[in-house]
Design an enzyme around this catalytic site. Structure first.
Site, PDB file in Angstrom:
ATOM      1  N   CYS A  47       6.930  33.090  22.127  1.00 36.30           N
ATOM      2  CA  CYS A  47       7.675  34.116  22.462  1.00 36.30           C
ATOM      3  C   CYS A  47       7.399  35.303  22.101  1.00 36.30           C
ATOM      4  O   CYS A  47       6.702  35.618  21.048  1.00 36.30           O
ATOM      5  CB  CYS A  47       9.047  33.995  21.774  1.00 36.30           C
ATOM      6  SG  CYS A  47      10.092  35.383  21.866  1.00 36.30           S
ATOM      7  N   LYS A  55       0.816  -1.347   0.166  1.00 32.95           N
ATOM      8  CA  LYS A  55       0.090  -0.001  -0.051  1.00 32.95           C
ATOM      9  C   LYS A  55       0.924   1.131   0.001  1.00 32.95           C
ATOM     10  O   LYS A  55       1.693   1.482   1.019  1.00 32.95           O
ATOM     11  CB  LYS A  55      -0.759  -0.076   1.222  1.00 32.95           C
ATOM     12  CG  LYS A  55      -1.762   1.274   1.086  1.00 32.95           C
ATOM     13  CD  LYS A  55      -2.973   0.975   2.298  1.00 32.95           C
ATOM     14  CE  LYS A  55      -3.927   2.120   2.118  1.00 32.95           C
ATOM     15  NZ  LYS A  55      -3.486   3.453   2.242  1.00 32.95           N
TER      16      LYS A  55
HETATM   17  S1  IVH Z   1      -6.593  -0.380  -4.501  1.00 31.79           S
HETATM   18  C1  IVH Z   1     -11.238   0.365  -4.469  1.00 31.79           C
HETATM   19  N1  IVH Z   1      -4.115  -0.515  -4.279  1.00 31.79           N
HETATM   20  O1  IVH Z   1      -5.055   3.469  -0.545  1.00 31.79           O
HETATM   21  C2  IVH Z   1      -9.871   0.938  -3.713  1.00 31.79           C
HETATM   22  N2  IVH Z   1      -5.035   1.321  -3.107  1.00 31.79           N
HETATM   23  O2  IVH Z   1      -6.970   3.781   1.603  1.00 31.79           O
HETATM   24  C3  IVH Z   1      -8.897   1.103  -4.873  1.00 31.79           C
HETATM   25  N3  IVH Z   1      -3.507   2.734  -2.388  1.00 31.79           N
HETATM   26  O3  IVH Z   1      -7.346   5.706  -2.243  1.00 31.79           O
HETATM   27  C4  IVH Z   1      -7.639   0.977  -4.011  1.00 31.79           C
HETATM   28  N4  IVH Z   1      -1.760   1.780  -2.550  1.00 31.79           N
HETATM   29  O4  IVH Z   1      -4.982   5.578  -3.078  1.00 31.79           O
HETATM   30  C5  IVH Z   1      -5.144   0.178  -3.930  1.00 31.79           C
HETATM   31  N5  IVH Z   1      -1.762  -1.015  -3.993  1.00 31.79           N
HETATM   32  C6  IVH Z   1      -2.888  -0.199  -3.674  1.00 31.79           C
HETATM   33  C7  IVH Z   1      -2.646   0.925  -3.139  1.00 31.79           C
HETATM   34  C8  IVH Z   1      -3.983   1.758  -2.639  1.00 31.79           C
HETATM   35  C9  IVH Z   1      -2.155   2.802  -2.116  1.00 31.79           C
HETATM   36  C10 IVH Z   1      -4.178   3.916  -1.747  1.00 31.79           C
HETATM   37  C11 IVH Z   1      -5.344   4.392  -2.711  1.00 31.79           C
HETATM   38  C12 IVH Z   1      -6.601   4.504  -1.949  1.00 31.79           C
HETATM   39  C13 IVH Z   1      -6.211   4.378  -0.718  1.00 31.79           C
HETATM   40  C14 IVH Z   1      -7.293   3.734   0.430  1.00 31.79           C
END
Ligand code: IVH
Length: 711
Positions: free
Chosen positions: A439, A129
């Site tokens: 300050c 992620k």
């Molecule tokens: S899939 C339907 N894959 O995480 C959801 N998201 O917390 C699509 N993100 O808005 C997300 N790495 O910006 C996906 N390998 C990954 C990701 C990822 C980062 C982010 C993305 C999303 C957020 C959600």
């Protein structure tokens, strides 16, 4: 009592989270009104209060600080003048799993929803992620035609030109199997080596370093000037798709392989996992690899690999049922805290900082950690000599999580905050409801001096042509300008032993030096309101400075009144807080400023060198003198700011809200609730043209006499 009116220290955790959300939204809205529309609805002091409230709540609950926190934004926010893009399919967010049980529950939900038999395996595709910001890219016949940010998930911003500066984002796709219409989604991020290099360059250039990679990427993508985006060296990993003209495959893995072949970069370490055991193992493996990666990640995203199952599972609210983010715990390490020192920011905020025995956390060596504020130190009872647990969570600046009490040296003593600024020795105070100590040295504090001097010569203050932030910094470093009055001695001291001729310095010549001196000369005459504003007194922005100038008329009167007002319960103090728009906090800041002897010296020195003109009293015979006016809606002839200034120059009072005391409501286009309220109260409503006519002493155009507000 509702959240908005509860003092920061009385908020519960839940209420604090709600308030931080509201404040982020409110402040962003007022930033837009101010920067983009030039039509602020709040006075400087009111706006400041919102920001201070946000800071106070964040200081109490540092872990609730939002990714979109206003305190993370410096200076003007990136403009929102990008065109809006409505996403064909919403850009969703993800549910979180924090441990193996949560992951098992996710798999269980998938099984139940699809009604799978016990022996039917669920294959999950796991990938890092990326801690960046999501973007979506539209390709027509393999050509990039549109790129947008996620925005609120429904509507984002068209940042095509910015995205085109990313080095690993294909402008044209390779291969003969590219669908006619293809929308690819993924993450924009900055590499950690690039981030470090960027910060080294900034520091070398005297610019403030960026706080963390994510915000740097996010701010970089939304620059109006795409050359600035390019400088941030952003990158893109593809991880999904939106609308497509034909199905892309049967499995997540297959589609990603096609994206790879078409020219997209994919995050490393991704793979299919059959069953929970494999998924957990992948999570551990990626976590172990984390310190070696050149980009920030904060977990592993697991997606149901079969696309027909993804389709059936669909989404619940804002998150898909077919994917989950299995987050990593924040990276922690133990080390010894040697000392608590205080750093003074450019705005005078005192921040306690821990000097640590250098330790490795999440791939970087840390030797300093922020302790946020005194309350945090007291709450965690952090003392010099303690062994502490530090963690890096998102931000590059690490935090001290807790003390390991068993390892506390026997003679350790609790931390006692000092009320003296370590930089200049001025009194450092905590205002009521504030977590931050500040300050009060202002212009005399070296930590703040450059910032204050910059403010002093800024456009809305002394506005000295040829004397900008860059020159101020150079003059300060050289000792030529240490205090505002020095600016007015530049010419007389030029060419002395101490200060060699400016004209002979690099970057200067006879003409530019002469021009600067004459620009300074021209500003020896200044109006009282600009003068007061230039001093940079806390809480006393342009609006307050005008109120003061109007109330006291001359600089002598003003100073004498402020001196007298330092007496509590004095008539002078009462007179000050009686000024509409000046409350006790603002009054106190002004009185304290004037009372500080070293500020008094600065004021004396300036008064000696300047010709401070009394505030120009508005024409008493103007037809709108003494009337109270409210502007609402979009004006066609001038900005709201200019309309306000003109009305005030004619002696009218401009108010922010409509009441029975309002004489006129000037309604521009799309006027909303204020117009309704005016109608309900029977207040005279004028169109912009009608108002100008009234102000000029003419009869308003006939159509407006019934107050329909539509000229
Ligand atoms: S899939 C339907 N894959 O995480 C959801 N998201 O917390 C699509 N993100 O808005 C997300 N790495 O910006 C996906 N390998 C990954 C990701 C990822 C980062 C982010 C993305 C999303 C957020 C959600």
């Amino acid at each position: 009592m509702n959240d908005e009116t509860t003092a920061p220290e009385a908020l519960t955790r839940d209420a604090a989270a709600r308030e931080l959300e509201r404040l982020a939204r409110e402040i962003a809205r007022h930033d837009l009104l101010y920067y983009d529309d030039s039509a602020p609805e709040l006075s400087d002091a009111e706006y400041d209060l919102l920001r201070r409230r946000n800071e106070a709540i964040e200081a109490r609950f540092p872990d609730l600080k939002r990714a979109d926190s206003p305190s993370e934004r410096v200076g003007a926010p990136p403009s929102s003048s990008f065109a809006k893009v409505r996403h064909s399919r919403p850009m969703l967010s993800l549910g979180n799993a924090l441990n193996d049980d949560d992951l098992a529950e996710f798999e269980g939900r998938v099984r139940r929803f699809l009604n799978l038999g016990d022996d039917e395996p669920v294959v999950l595709y796991g990938e890092p992620k990326i801690d960046g910001l999501s973007a979506t890219l539209h390709y027509h016949d393999g050509k990039l035609v549109l790129g947008a940010t996620r925005g609120d998930g429904e509507t984002g911003e068209d940042v095509t030109a910015n995205l085109k500066t990313l080095r690993d984002l294909p402008h044209a796709l390779t291969g003969d199997d590219v669908p006619e219409r293809l929308e690819v989604r993924g993450e924009v991020y900055i590499g950690l080596k690039d981030f470090a290099a960027l910060n080294r360059e900034r520091e070398a250039a005297g610019e403030e370093a960026f706080v963390n990679p994510r915000n740097t990427a996010s701010g970089g993508l939304r620059q109006i000037d795409t050359a600035l985006t390019a400088k941030r060296r952003l990158r893109f990993f593809a991880h999904g798709w939106g609308e497509v003209s034909e199905p892309l495959g049967e499995r997540q893995e297959d589609v990603l392989a096609r994206l790879d072949a078409w020219g997209f970069a994919l995050a490393p370490l991704a793979r299919r996992c059959t069953g929970l055991e494999e998924a957990r193992a992948l999570h551990r493996k990626i976590e172990a690899a984390r310190p070696k990666l050149d980009f920030e990640i904060d977990g592993v995203v697991f997606k149901v690999d079969r696309l027909d199952w993804q389709q059936r599972l669909g989404a619940a609210g804002r998150a898909p049922r077919w994917a989950i983010a299995y987050k990593f715990p924040a990276e922690q390490a133990e080390t010894v805290l040697h000392r608590i020192s205080i750093s003074v920011g450019r705005t005078g905020a005192l921040t306690p900082v821990a000097a640590l025995e250098p330790v490795h956390v999440g791939g970087v060596t840390v030797s300093r950690a922020t302790l946020h504020n005194e309350d945090e130190i007291a709450r965690k009872d952090i003392r010099a000599g303690d062994t502490v647990v530090v963690q890096r969570a998102g931000d590059v600046i690490p935090q001290v999580v807790r003390v390991i009490e068993e390892r506390r040296p026997t003679q350790s003593k609790p931390f006692v905050p000092s009320d003296v600024c370590p930089e200049c020795g001025s009194h450092a105070v905590r205002e009521e409801g504030e977590a931050v100590r500040r300050c009060t040295g202002g212009l005399v504090c070296p930590a703040q001096a450059v910032e204050r001097l910059r403010h002093f010569v800024a456009r809305d203050a002394f506005d000295i042509e040829g004397l900008g932030a860059k020159q101020i910094e150079a003059f300060y470093a050289e000792g030529r300008v240490r205090s505002p009055a020095d600016i007015f001695d530049l010419e007389t001291k030029d060419g002395t032993e101490e200060f060699p001729k400016l004209a002979e310095r690099e970057g200067w010549g006879e003409t530019s030096a002469a021009n600067l001196f004459s620009a300074i000369e021209a500003r020896r005459r200044i109006t009282l309101d600009r003068f007061i504003h230039a001093l940079g007194i806390r809480h006393a922005g342009q609006t307050t400075a005008r109120l003061l100038a109007r109330r006291y008329g001359t600089v002598e009167e003003w100073r004498a009144a402020m001196d007298a007002a330092s007496e509590p319960e004095s008539e002078s103090l009462e007179a000050l807080t009686d000024v509409d728009g000046i409350g006790p906090v603002v009054a106190n800041a002004i009185v304290e400023f004037v009372a500080e002897p070293r500020n008094g010296e600065i004021l004396d020195a300036l008064c000696e060198r300047l010709d401070i003109e009394p505030f120009e009293a508005p024409a008493a015979d103007s037809p709108v003198a003494g009337k109270t006016v409210v502007f609402t809606g979009k004006l066609k002839r001038m900005t709201r700011q200019e309309a306000k200034a003109r009305a005030e120059a004619l002696g009218a009072q401009v108010a922010g809200s409509v009441s029975k005391a309002t004489d006129y409501v000037v309604a521009g286009e799309d006027a909303g609730s204020k117009l309704k309220r005016a109608e309900a109260l029977g207040v005279t409503v004028l169109s912009e043209d009608a108002w100008l006519a009234v102000a000029a002493g003419e009869a308003p155009p006939a159509a407006d006499e019934d107050g329909d507000g539509d000229g």
